[in-house]
Design a protein around this motif. Structure first.
Motif, PDB file in Angstrom:
ATOM      1  N   ALA A 113      12.831  -0.318   1.528  1.00 22.32           N
ATOM      2  CA  ALA A 113      13.560  -0.275   2.767  1.00 22.32           C
ATOM      3  C   ALA A 113      14.423  -1.387   2.941  1.00 22.32           C
ATOM      4  CB  ALA A 113      12.668  -0.193   3.706  1.00 22.32           C
ATOM      5  N   ARG A 131       8.823  -2.608   3.610  1.00 17.92           N
ATOM      6  CA  ARG A 131       8.239  -1.546   3.448  1.00 17.92           C
ATOM      7  C   ARG A 131       8.906  -0.762   2.142  1.00 17.92           C
ATOM      8  NH1 ARG A 131       9.417   1.064   9.232  1.00 17.92           N
ATOM      9  NH2 ARG A 131      11.503   0.241   8.732  1.00 17.92           N
ATOM     10  N   ALA A 172       8.799   2.890  -0.210  1.00 16.99           N
ATOM     11  CA  ALA A 172       8.562   4.436  -0.276  1.00 16.99           C
ATOM     12  C   ALA A 172       8.396   4.813  -1.726  1.00 16.99           C
ATOM     13  CB  ALA A 172       9.748   5.328   0.381  1.00 16.99           C
ATOM     14  N   ILE A 223       4.084   5.614   2.125  1.00 17.77           N
ATOM     15  CA  ILE A 223       4.786   4.573   2.722  1.00 17.77           C
ATOM     16  C   ILE A 223       3.848   3.299   2.600  1.00 17.77           C
ATOM     17  CG2 ILE A 223       5.883   3.403   4.517  1.00 17.77           C
ATOM     18  CD1 ILE A 223       7.510   5.828   3.461  1.00 17.77           C
ATOM     19  N   ALA A 272       3.666  10.303   4.318  1.00 17.80           N
ATOM     20  CA  ALA A 272       4.707  10.292   5.246  1.00 17.80           C
ATOM     21  C   ALA A 272       4.925  11.919   5.198  1.00 17.80           C
ATOM     22  CB  ALA A 272       6.131   9.674   5.085  1.00 17.80           C
ATOM     23  N   TRP A 274      15.682   6.490   1.861  1.00 22.68           N
ATOM     24  CA  TRP A 274      15.735   6.011   3.294  1.00 22.68           C
ATOM     25  C   TRP A 274      17.159   6.367   4.036  1.00 22.68           C
ATOM     26  CZ3 TRP A 274      11.812   3.572   5.429  1.00 22.68           C
ATOM     27  CH2 TRP A 274      10.806   3.174   4.766  1.00 22.68           C
ATOM     28  N   SER A 306      13.786   3.737  10.032  1.00 21.17           N
ATOM     29  CA  SER A 306      12.410   3.997  10.176  1.00 21.17           C
ATOM     30  C   SER A 306      12.180   5.602   9.712  1.00 21.17           C
ATOM     31  CB  SER A 306      11.575   3.826  11.155  1.00 21.17           C
ATOM     32  OG  SER A 306      12.094   4.822  12.201  1.00 21.17           O
ATOM     33  N   ARG A 307      13.310   5.840   9.178  1.00 16.32           N
ATOM     34  CA  ARG A 307      13.417   7.480   8.771  1.00 16.32           C
ATOM     35  C   ARG A 307      13.833   7.679   7.368  1.00 16.32           C
ATOM     36  NH1 ARG A 307      18.035  11.375  11.609  1.00 16.32           N
ATOM     37  NH2 ARG A 307      19.469  10.220  10.142  1.00 16.32           N
ATOM     38  N   LEU A 308      13.440   8.622   6.605  1.00 14.80           N
ATOM     39  CA  LEU A 308      13.764   8.887   5.444  1.00 14.80           C
ATOM     40  C   LEU A 308      14.246  10.583   5.313  1.00 14.80           C
ATOM     41  CD1 LEU A 308      10.795   7.481   4.805  1.00 14.80           C
ATOM     42  CD2 LEU A 308      11.582   7.247   2.748  1.00 14.80           C
ATOM     43  N   GLU A 326       9.801  10.439   9.655  1.00 12.54           N
ATOM     44  CA  GLU A 326       9.723   9.063   9.868  1.00 12.54           C
ATOM     45  C   GLU A 326       8.706   8.612   9.047  1.00 12.54           C
ATOM     46  OE1 GLU A 326      11.235   7.412  12.138  1.00 12.54           O
ATOM     47  OE2 GLU A 326      12.349   8.971  13.305  1.00 12.54           O
ATOM     48  N   VAL A 327       8.623   7.223   9.026  1.00 14.83           N
ATOM     49  CA  VAL A 327       7.579   6.429   8.166  1.00 14.83           C
ATOM     50  C   VAL A 327       6.014   6.787   8.588  1.00 14.83           C
ATOM     51  CG1 VAL A 327       9.423   4.791   7.512  1.00 14.83           C
ATOM     52  CG2 VAL A 327       7.994   4.331   9.599  1.00 14.83           C
ATOM     53  N   ASP A 328       6.038   7.031   9.928  1.00 14.09           N
ATOM     54  CA  ASP A 328       4.776   7.238  10.512  1.00 14.09           C
ATOM     55  C   ASP A 328       3.844   8.807  10.261  1.00 14.09           C
ATOM     56  OD1 ASP A 328       6.122   8.603  12.212  1.00 14.09           O
ATOM     57  OD2 ASP A 328       5.663   7.408  14.117  1.00 14.09           O
TER      58      ASP A 328
END
Length: 613
Positions: free
Chosen positions: A473, A478, A480, A494, A517, A529, A533-535, A552-554
């Motif tokens: 990122a 962070r 991925a 992540i 994710a 990315w 906070s988005r991919l 989202e990363v969450d």
């Protein structure tokens, strides 16, 4: 539960629907008198713009039976009542004191079902029990952090009849809130709050780097004030080890401040307690930058923040000045989109051009036919590039300056086949280069400081599969990873990058607390990315077809449209600057997707598109 039904019809017993216009509150026709039969009445629309529907619960009906009490309580959980005051009316006095709705929100696929418990009493007696059931989708914890969940949900609810009033009330229930997925999507929204990388990920710039920390807040319950409170309380547990806040420990809104609203100039004044009274100007502007970035996407807009403490003004900062205070990935604007052409050279086109310009070789040796390449990565300042040889064995690093030369490979792989060798590399904000060696004999995640020297082997103790793709990122904390598990499933994970740096010694770098994710995908073809906070991900669910989506990363799925479909995508490129078009390597060659348009062909003979990073 009643609010989540098949076919999209929503029946809301015990609810009142209210619409808020820009100038105030409007009770829609048909809702001026509250319904007593549980049906949602028809309402007339209003011609005013910016109408926002609000849903408020109704209190329990006199002599309501246990099933109606439980149903009314569940409906009340999905209303826009800020303190759940109406939901508490369905509880006994003691349960009102012990129930804590803010500790968690459990999201179920179709909402909680209610099953009567035969062993839990009789409705014609003084107590009765139900079990709330459903299929878990996600959980939001007390820090407002979202985590995907799976499996069955089963929690007891107990009711008792008040001997004096004869009214049924709930006296035993799970802590937190439970609701269906569609109600969650209506009630909550994902918002990034911002902290700063604590490991100097922006080495050399002199600026702290903003790191997005996504949380979920109730969309129609004063989200601006809620986001400020959440920011002041500090980062979520997963991110905390690698970020810092410029707000002094213990900083909170000043006593008596219950709501924050910008003025007619879009300026938000934030009164803080005495913990912030003695901060210096530099620290104060960093605090203001955190607030501006956090409130950036909320409505009404905030263009300037003024901080106050102890009755005195500390500082103010507007959006234009915030860029000079702190860096943020989505605020950067790459000059070019890069890819490998038919001659295996690194070429580029202007990143934001509306037309489709002709690709040109990059300056320097990687744009010449000195070495044939199959993949490349360009540093975030666009001064340096790394290229993987066409057979995947060697990694080269060269300057993007005309006349510069290319030295020996900075890394070699001894994997027996092309797919067992080097992945596409990725640059972080410090100017360090990441790459994975897929050699099954010794699979490794490697870091080359400033793209040179002896590679550091990155520790990833929780990694069980083999890395197929790597993307760091823009915040530098962070990463991925697309990982092939032993059972053949591919996961997008992540991880948090931690660095143990000691004077005079090489750093120890680790990737920790890997989390999925895309838990529902069986195959992940490519990812990039596409925001702080988005991919953007291309993959396939079990038994499904290839699809492209944002995540989202969450692990949650952001609101808004998904990218238009394109056939046979093999690689995807995106920028943290969401204004730049997506690009892909597909069956049609290199294509890109400008905002509001369809996919456009850039060149037939090309592959491996990338933006800087």
């Amino acid at each position: 539960m009643g609010a989540d039904r098949e076919g999209g019809a929503r029946r809301m017993p015990g609810r009142a629907v209210v619409a808020y216009a820009a100038s105030g509150v409007v009770l829609l026709a048909g809702c001026a008198s509250m319904p007593d039969d549980g049906d949602l009445r028809g309402v007339e629309s209003t011609p005013r713009q910016d109408i926002q529907v609000r849903v408020f619960a109704m209190p329990p009906r006199e002599n309501a039976q246990p099933s109606e009490i439980v149903q009314g309580f569940l409906e009340a959980l999905t209303s826009d009542d800020p303190t759940y005051a109406t939901a508490r009316q369905y509880l006994t006095g003691e349960a009102r004191q012990t129930w804590k709705p803010d500790v968690s929100t459990m999201v179920l696929l179709d909402g909680p079902g209610t099953e009567a418990d035969p062993s839990g009493g009789r409705a014609d007696g003084d107590d009765f029990s139900f079990t709330l059931t459903g299929t878990m989708v996600a959980a939001v914890d007390a820090q407002q952090a979202y985590t995907p969940a799976s499996g069955r949900y089963s929690q007891p609810v107990h009711l008792t009849k008040n001997r004096k009033t004869g009214q049924w009330r709930i006296d035993g229930l799970p802590q937190g809130v439970v609701m269906g997925k569609s109600d969650f999507e209506r009630n909550y929204m994902s918002v990034n709050k911002y902290y700063f990388a604590s490991n100097s990920a922006d080495a050399g710039t002199g600026q702290p780097t903003g790191v997005a920390d996504p949380v979920y807040v109730r969309e129609r319950v004063d989200p601006m004030t809620e986001m400020v409170r959440s920011l002041l309380q500090g980062p979520t547990s997963w991110l905390r080890p690698v970020v810092r806040s410029s707000f002094p420990t213990g900083t909170a809104l000043d006593k008596g401040v219950t709501s924050l609203t910008p003025d007619d100039q879009n300026k938000l004044t934030v009164p803080l307690n005495d913990k912030a009274a003695r901060v210096g100007h530099t620290q104060c502007t960093e605090m203001a930058a955190q607030l501006l970035y956090t409130l950036h996407n909320l409505t009404p807009a905030v263009d300037e923040v003024e901080l106050r403490a102890g009755g005195a003004r500390l500082c103010s900062l507007d959006e234009e000045s915030a860029v000079a205070v702190a860096a943020r990935g989505s605020a950067s604007h790459p000059d070019y989109l890069y890819f490998i052409d038919g001659k295996h050279r690194l070429v580029r086109i202007p990143g934001g051009s509306g037309d489709t310009p002709k690709a040109e070789p990059v300056p320097g040796p990687l744009g010449e036919e000195v070495k044939q390449l199959r993949a490349a990565a360009v540093s975030r300042d666009e001064h340096t590039a790394a290229g993987v040889s066409v057979d995947g064995k060697a990694l080269y690093v060269g300057s993007l300056v005309s006349g510069s030369s290319l030295g020996e490979p900075v890394l070699r792989s001894t994997g027996k086949t092309e797919t067992d060798r080097l992945t596409t590399p990725s640059w972080d904000a410090r100017g360090d280069l990441w790459v994975a060696d897929r050699n099954p004999v010794a699979p490794r995640l490697l870091l080359l400081e400033q793209g040179a020297g002896v590679p550091l082997e990155v520790r990833a103790p929780a990694l069980t599969g083999r890395i197929r793709d790597v993307r760091v990122a823009a915040d530098g904390v962070r990463i991925a990873l697309v990982v092939e598990e032993k059972d053949g499933k591919e996961s997008l994970l992540i991880g948090r990058i931690e660095r143990d740096e000691k004077d005079g010694e090489r750093p120890v770098v680790s990737v920790l607390e890997l989390r999925s994710a895309t838990p529902e995908l069986e195959e992940v073809t490519t990812m990039a990315w596409a925001g702080d906070s988005r991919l953007v991900v291309v993959g396939r669910e079990q038994g499904g077809v290839q699809q492209m989506r944002y995540v989202e990363v969450d692990g949650s799925v952001p609101e808004g449209p998904t990218p238009a479909a394109v056939t046979g995508v093999k690689e995807i490129a995106a920028s943290e600057d969401e204004r730049l078009p997506l690009a892909a390597y597909s069956e049609d060659g290199i294509v890109r997707l400008p905002s509001g348009a369809q996919w456009q062909k850039v060149v037939k003979d090309g592959s491996a598109p990338v933006y800087p990073g």
